[in-house]
Motif scaffolding. Structure first.
Motif, short mmCIF file in Angstrom:
data_model
loop_
_atom_site.label_atom_id
_atom_site.label_comp_id
_atom_site.label_asym_id
_atom_site.label_seq_id
_atom_site.Cartn_x
_atom_site.Cartn_y
_atom_site.Cartn_z
N CYS A 1 5.72 8.84 -21.70
CA CYS A 1 6.82 9.71 -21.29
C CYS A 1 6.23 10.96 -20.66
N ASP A 2 6.62 11.27 -19.42
CA ASP A 2 6.06 12.45 -18.77
C ASP A 2 6.74 13.74 -19.20
N ALA A 3 7.73 13.63 -20.10
CA ALA A 3 8.41 14.83 -20.60
C ALA A 3 7.80 15.32 -21.91
N CYS A 4 7.67 14.41 -22.90
CA CYS A 4 7.16 14.84 -24.21
C CYS A 4 5.80 14.25 -24.54
N GLY A 5 5.29 13.34 -23.70
CA GLY A 5 3.96 12.78 -23.92
C GLY A 5 3.91 11.61 -24.87
N CYS B 1 12.66 7.10 -23.30
CA CYS B 1 12.06 7.74 -24.46
C CYS B 1 13.15 8.33 -25.34
N CYS B 2 12.90 8.41 -26.63
CA CYS B 2 13.88 8.98 -27.56
C CYS B 2 14.14 10.47 -27.30
N CYS B 3 13.28 11.11 -26.50
CA CYS B 3 13.52 12.52 -26.19
C CYS B 3 14.63 12.66 -25.17
N GLY B 4 15.09 11.54 -24.60
CA GLY B 4 16.16 11.58 -23.62
C GLY B 4 15.69 11.35 -22.20
N ASN B 5 14.38 11.31 -21.97
CA ASN B 5 13.82 11.12 -20.64
C ASN B 5 13.69 9.64 -20.32
N ASP B 6 14.02 9.26 -19.08
CA ASP B 6 13.83 7.86 -18.68
C ASP B 6 12.82 7.73 -17.54
N ASN B 7 12.06 8.79 -17.30
CA ASN B 7 11.00 8.73 -16.30
C ASN B 7 9.69 8.39 -17.02
N ILE B 8 9.39 7.10 -17.09
CA ILE B 8 8.27 6.61 -17.89
C ILE B 8 7.15 6.09 -16.99
N GLU B 9 5.94 6.57 -17.23
CA GLU B 9 4.78 6.10 -16.48
C GLU B 9 4.22 4.84 -17.13
N VAL B 10 3.74 3.92 -16.30
CA VAL B 10 3.13 2.69 -16.80
C VAL B 10 1.71 2.59 -16.27
N CYS C 1 9.68 6.08 -11.09
CA CYS C 1 10.27 5.35 -12.21
C CYS C 1 10.28 3.84 -12.02
N GLY C 2 9.98 3.36 -10.81
CA GLY C 2 9.90 1.93 -10.58
C GLY C 2 11.21 1.27 -10.22
N ARG C 3 12.32 2.02 -10.21
CA ARG C 3 13.60 1.42 -9.88
C ARG C 3 13.68 1.04 -8.41
N LEU C 4 14.38 -0.04 -8.12
CA LEU C 4 14.68 -0.41 -6.75
C LEU C 4 16.04 0.17 -6.40
N GLU C 5 16.06 1.12 -5.47
CA GLU C 5 17.29 1.81 -5.11
C GLU C 5 17.90 1.25 -3.84
N PHE C 6 19.22 1.05 -3.85
CA PHE C 6 19.98 0.63 -2.67
C PHE C 6 20.91 1.78 -2.27
N HIS C 7 20.86 2.18 -1.00
CA HIS C 7 21.74 3.24 -0.52
C HIS C 7 22.34 2.85 0.82
N GLY C 8 23.62 3.12 0.98
CA GLY C 8 24.27 2.91 2.27
C GLY C 8 23.95 4.07 3.21
N LEU C 9 23.83 3.76 4.49
CA LEU C 9 23.49 4.78 5.48
C LEU C 9 24.41 4.64 6.68
N SER C 10 25.15 5.69 6.99
CA SER C 10 26.08 5.69 8.11
C SER C 10 25.49 6.47 9.28
N LEU C 11 25.74 5.97 10.47
CA LEU C 11 25.30 6.66 11.68
C LEU C 11 25.94 8.04 11.78
N PHE C 12 27.12 8.19 11.17
CA PHE C 12 27.82 9.47 11.24
C PHE C 12 27.21 10.52 10.33
N ASN C 13 26.24 10.12 9.48
CA ASN C 13 25.52 11.10 8.67
C ASN C 13 24.71 12.06 9.53
#
Length: 224
Positions: free
Chosen positions: A172-176, A152-161, A16-28
């Motif tokens: 839209c990879d859901a409805c085309g 996309c209006c179908c409700g999907n936000d996974n869009i290919e570019v 989807c192209g989003r830049l994701e930030f996640h915290g990571l603990s050593l205790f995981n």
């Protein structure tokens, strides 16, 4: 001596192209557990594990070449005051960062260099018909995608570019459903920063017709 037990991972999603930030603990990793980092779209971006608690393996989905890369790092390199840069094995370009939150944020800002430079690095310098306009349009689309505002209006936000010399094709990879954005789109927007979202004219399951009016729609100041 202060031993850090938390760190931050920043990685861009190939889907989807989003830049994701996640915290990571050593205790995981107590009990030799593995840890997974998932994008909000559902794609697994990174899997990480250890056996002894000192040496770790990282498997991350590369947003540059769409392959899986595997590296091995010592604990002190992951939970440190220094920044660890994740790179693409195919292109040697930066694709993510691990480290203290402030250093990761600074690295991301520095990494967001002009798309023109990146295009030159990848050999696309002469590919576009209107390079300046296309670079601005790409930057705008990815900025909106990071915030979840390309959908996309179908409700999907996974869009290919898909990138062409004179336009972008969003699908839209859901409805085309598809939407074409010519490079000139950016010059036709009076204030590009006012654009709130890009919506594809898809349709909800069970609808008889496709169109922007068939899905949930949020007002946008500058329609695209």
């Amino acid at each position: 001596m202060l031993i850090p037990t938390t760190t931050v991972v920043a990685l861009r999603c190939p889907s989807c192209g989003r830049l994701e930030f996640h915290g990571l603990s050593l205790f995981n990793f107590s009990g030799d557990h593995t840890w997974q980092m998932e994008c909000s779209c559902g794609m697994v971006l990174m899997t990480m594990g250890t056996r002894k608690g000192r040496n770790f393996w990282l498997q991350y989905h590369c947003g540059m070449c769409d392959n899986i890369h595997v590296i091995h790092q010592h604990r002190r390199e992951l939970w440190s005051q220094e920044l660890l840069t994740l790179t693409c094995n195919e292109t040697d370009l930066e694709v993510g960062f691990i480290g203290p939150r402030d250093k990761v944020q600074q690295a991301v800002q520095h990494h967001d260099r002009s798309l023109a430079e990146m295009a030159e690095d990848l050999g696309f310098g002469g590919y576009f018909e209107e390079p300046d306009a296309m670079y601005q349009l790409l930057a705008l689309v990815f900025q909106l995608a990071e915030g979840g505002h390309v959908r996309c209006c179908c409700g999907n936000d996974n869009i290919e570019v898909e990138i062409f010399p004179g336009h972008l094709q969003l699908r839209c990879d859901a409805c085309g459903a598809e939407k074409i954005l010519p490079a000139s789109t950016i010059t036709n927007l009076e204030n590009p920063e006012d654009l709130e979202e890009i919506i594809l004219p898809g349709h909800l399951a069970g609808s008889d017709e496709a169109g922007p009016g068939k899905g949930r729609h949020r007002r946008q100041k500058s329609p695209v």
